[in-house]
Write an enzyme that holds these catalytic residues in place. Structure first.
Site, PDB file in Angstrom:
ATOM      1  N   ASN A 190     -10.400  -1.803   0.095  1.00  0.00           N
ATOM      2  CA  ASN A 190     -11.599  -1.196   0.685  1.00  0.00           C
ATOM      3  C   ASN A 190     -11.708   0.311   0.467  1.00  0.00           C
ATOM      4  O   ASN A 190     -12.783   0.872   0.601  1.00  0.00           O
ATOM      5  CB  ASN A 190     -11.672  -1.509   2.182  1.00  0.00           C
ATOM      6  CG  ASN A 190     -10.394  -1.154   2.903  1.00  0.00           C
ATOM      7  OD1 ASN A 190      -9.302  -1.530   2.474  1.00  0.00           O
ATOM      8  ND2 ASN A 190     -10.494  -0.436   3.996  1.00  0.00           N
ATOM      9  N   HIS A 191     -10.588   0.983   0.130  1.00  0.00           N
ATOM     10  CA  HIS A 191     -10.646   2.430  -0.120  1.00  0.00           C
ATOM     11  C   HIS A 191     -10.798   2.771  -1.604  1.00  0.00           C
ATOM     12  O   HIS A 191     -10.676   3.938  -1.981  1.00  0.00           O
ATOM     13  CB  HIS A 191      -9.408   3.124   0.444  1.00  0.00           C
ATOM     14  CG  HIS A 191      -9.381   3.172   1.942  1.00  0.00           C
ATOM     15  ND1 HIS A 191     -10.341   3.826   2.678  1.00  0.00           N
ATOM     16  CD2 HIS A 191      -8.526   2.615   2.839  1.00  0.00           C
ATOM     17  CE1 HIS A 191     -10.084   3.687   3.963  1.00  0.00           C
ATOM     18  NE2 HIS A 191      -8.989   2.946   4.094  1.00  0.00           N
ATOM     19  N   GLU A 230      -4.513   1.886  -3.331  1.00  0.00           N
ATOM     20  CA  GLU A 230      -5.800   2.332  -2.780  1.00  0.00           C
ATOM     21  C   GLU A 230      -5.663   3.481  -1.782  1.00  0.00           C
ATOM     22  O   GLU A 230      -6.650   4.122  -1.450  1.00  0.00           O
ATOM     23  CB  GLU A 230      -6.541   1.158  -2.131  1.00  0.00           C
ATOM     24  CG  GLU A 230      -5.934   0.708  -0.830  1.00  0.00           C
ATOM     25  CD  GLU A 230      -6.992   0.228   0.146  1.00  0.00           C
ATOM     26  OE1 GLU A 230      -8.156   0.107  -0.240  1.00  0.00           O
ATOM     27  OE2 GLU A 230      -6.629  -0.007   1.307  1.00  0.00           O
ATOM     28  N   ASN A 231      -4.434   3.737  -1.296  1.00  0.00           N
ATOM     29  CA  ASN A 231      -4.196   4.861  -0.374  1.00  0.00           C
ATOM     30  C   ASN A 231      -3.364   5.965  -1.025  1.00  0.00           C
ATOM     31  O   ASN A 231      -2.853   6.841  -0.330  1.00  0.00           O
ATOM     32  CB  ASN A 231      -3.441   4.378   0.869  1.00  0.00           C
ATOM     33  CG  ASN A 231      -4.105   3.229   1.573  1.00  0.00           C
ATOM     34  OD1 ASN A 231      -3.538   2.156   1.704  1.00  0.00           O
ATOM     35  ND2 ASN A 231      -5.330   3.438   2.020  1.00  0.00           N
ATOM     36  N   HIS A 265      -2.891  -4.394   2.750  1.00  0.00           N
ATOM     37  CA  HIS A 265      -3.857  -3.727   3.624  1.00  0.00           C
ATOM     38  C   HIS A 265      -3.331  -3.419   5.022  1.00  0.00           C
ATOM     39  O   HIS A 265      -3.672  -2.382   5.572  1.00  0.00           O
ATOM     40  CB  HIS A 265      -5.170  -4.510   3.761  1.00  0.00           C
ATOM     41  CG  HIS A 265      -6.171  -3.870   4.686  1.00  0.00           C
ATOM     42  ND1 HIS A 265      -6.808  -2.694   4.372  1.00  0.00           N
ATOM     43  CD2 HIS A 265      -6.636  -4.232   5.914  1.00  0.00           C
ATOM     44  CE1 HIS A 265      -7.642  -2.372   5.369  1.00  0.00           C
ATOM     45  NE2 HIS A 265      -7.544  -3.278   6.316  1.00  0.00           N
ATOM     46  N   HIS A 275      -6.330  -8.428  -0.497  1.00  0.00           N
ATOM     47  CA  HIS A 275      -6.339  -7.255   0.379  1.00  0.00           C
ATOM     48  C   HIS A 275      -7.188  -7.583   1.603  1.00  0.00           C
ATOM     49  O   HIS A 275      -8.418  -7.674   1.503  1.00  0.00           O
ATOM     50  CB  HIS A 275      -6.922  -6.074  -0.405  1.00  0.00           C
ATOM     51  CG  HIS A 275      -6.693  -4.766   0.239  1.00  0.00           C
ATOM     52  ND1 HIS A 275      -5.498  -4.085   0.165  1.00  0.00           N
ATOM     53  CD2 HIS A 275      -7.497  -3.988   1.003  1.00  0.00           C
ATOM     54  CE1 HIS A 275      -5.585  -2.954   0.826  1.00  0.00           C
ATOM     55  NE2 HIS A 275      -6.784  -2.873   1.362  1.00  0.00           N
ATOM     56  N   ASP A 280       0.826  -1.219   0.000  1.00  0.00           N
ATOM     57  CA  ASP A 280       0.000   0.000   0.000  1.00  0.00           C
ATOM     58  C   ASP A 280       0.859   1.267   0.000  1.00  0.00           C
ATOM     59  O   ASP A 280       1.577   1.537   0.963  1.00  0.00           O
ATOM     60  CB  ASP A 280      -0.907   0.022   1.228  1.00  0.00           C
ATOM     61  CG  ASP A 280      -1.824  -1.181   1.311  1.00  0.00           C
ATOM     62  OD1 ASP A 280      -1.332  -2.329   1.188  1.00  0.00           O
ATOM     63  OD2 ASP A 280      -3.027  -0.986   1.523  1.00  0.00           O
TER      64      ASP A 280
END
Ligand code: FE2
Length: 268
Positions: free
Chosen positions: A71-72, A43-44, A180, A155, A12
């Site tokens: 999830n993001h 995702e971040n 994650h 993830h 990440d």
């Protein structure tokens, strides 16, 4: 003669700090380690939550083959239409089918097709997704019609869920890498049937942070339980973590997995 490819899978990447650390090191790492392809969990990558089309282009410009998420994925709304049209940024395949985007894609590396599948765990993730084991099986059947070289980003919060998936599909994919938690695990190995595995690749960002975010507001939150705003940590030292996976192009089995944990003390 057996041919192989070497893929660098990166955990990440957090905010602008993560992007700047990545940009500072990626071309040297490519040269020094003869890396054939790079895959990043992004995702971040936009201020710690989500990704934008501009950041997707930043990754493309730096030679990344595929960006995976979790999830993001939907936190920045302008990625939603982008993901309906582009499979460069994946979303977990076990989101409901009506969600925009793609859970699997293929790219060409040294003339070989490489499949990438993105999945997400269901323990402590706050969303109700389809069964990732069943989804994995379906997608792997499709992918193996095209290539035996298949990489899976799982993830998830739970190590138990990640290793369970990896044993379930061991020998049918080249690698299962966890993302994650932002903390690199010490369990990188090749599983009995030839799949490379690590529970978590780690992260890219400020090392003395809370998963890449500024630590003070989050410590305060644990003390007073009040909602808080936290930003992207910007201070040195930085970490760039991931793993090199070398894959036999004929069998799709992993030959080697080697973790990378680069610490950079120079301020950005
Ligand atoms: Fe996540």
């Amino acid at each position: 003669m057996t041919d192989s490819i070497k893929v660098f899978l990166i955990g990440d990447l957090f905010g602008k700090t993560g992007r700047d650390v990545f940009a500072r090191h990626i071309s040297n790492l490519r040269k020094e380690h003869a890396i054939d392809a790079v895959i990043v969990n992004g995702e971040n990558s936009a201020d710690g939550k989500g990704i934008t089309p501009d950041i997707a282009n930043f990754f493309k410009d730096h030679g990344v083959s595929v960006v995976t998420t979790g999830n993001h994925v939907w936190d920045k709304k302008d990625i939603v239409p982008y993901m309906s049209e582009h499979d460069f940024v994946l979303r977990p395949a076990n989101y409901p089918d009506e969600c925009p985007g793609f859970g699997m894609t293929f790219f060409t590396c040294k003339g070989y097709q490489v499949g990438v599948i993105n999945l997400m765990g269901r323990i402590f993730m706050g969303v109700h997704l389809d069964n990732h084991l069943e989804k994995a099986k379906d997608f792997i059947v499709q992918a193996r019609k095209i290539t035996p070289i298949i990489l899976v980003d799982m993830h998830a919060e739970s190590h138990y869920e990640k290793i369970c998936l990896a044993y379930f599909i061991d020998g049918t994919v080249s690698a299962v890498v966890g993302t994650h938690t932002h903390v690199q695990t010490a369990d990188a190995r090749i599983l009995p049937q030839g799949t490379a595995y690590i529970s978590d690749l780690g992260m890219v960002g400020s090392l003395n942070s809370m998963i890449g975010a500024t630590k003070e507001p989050l410590i305060k939150k644990f003390l007073n339980q009040m909602p808080t705003r936290h930003g992207v940590a910007i201070d040195a030292p930085y970490v760039l973590a991931g793993a090199f996976v070398t894959i036999d192009t004929q069998t799709g089995k992993a030959i080697n997995i080697k973790t990378v944990y680069l610490v950079d003390k120079e301020p950005l």
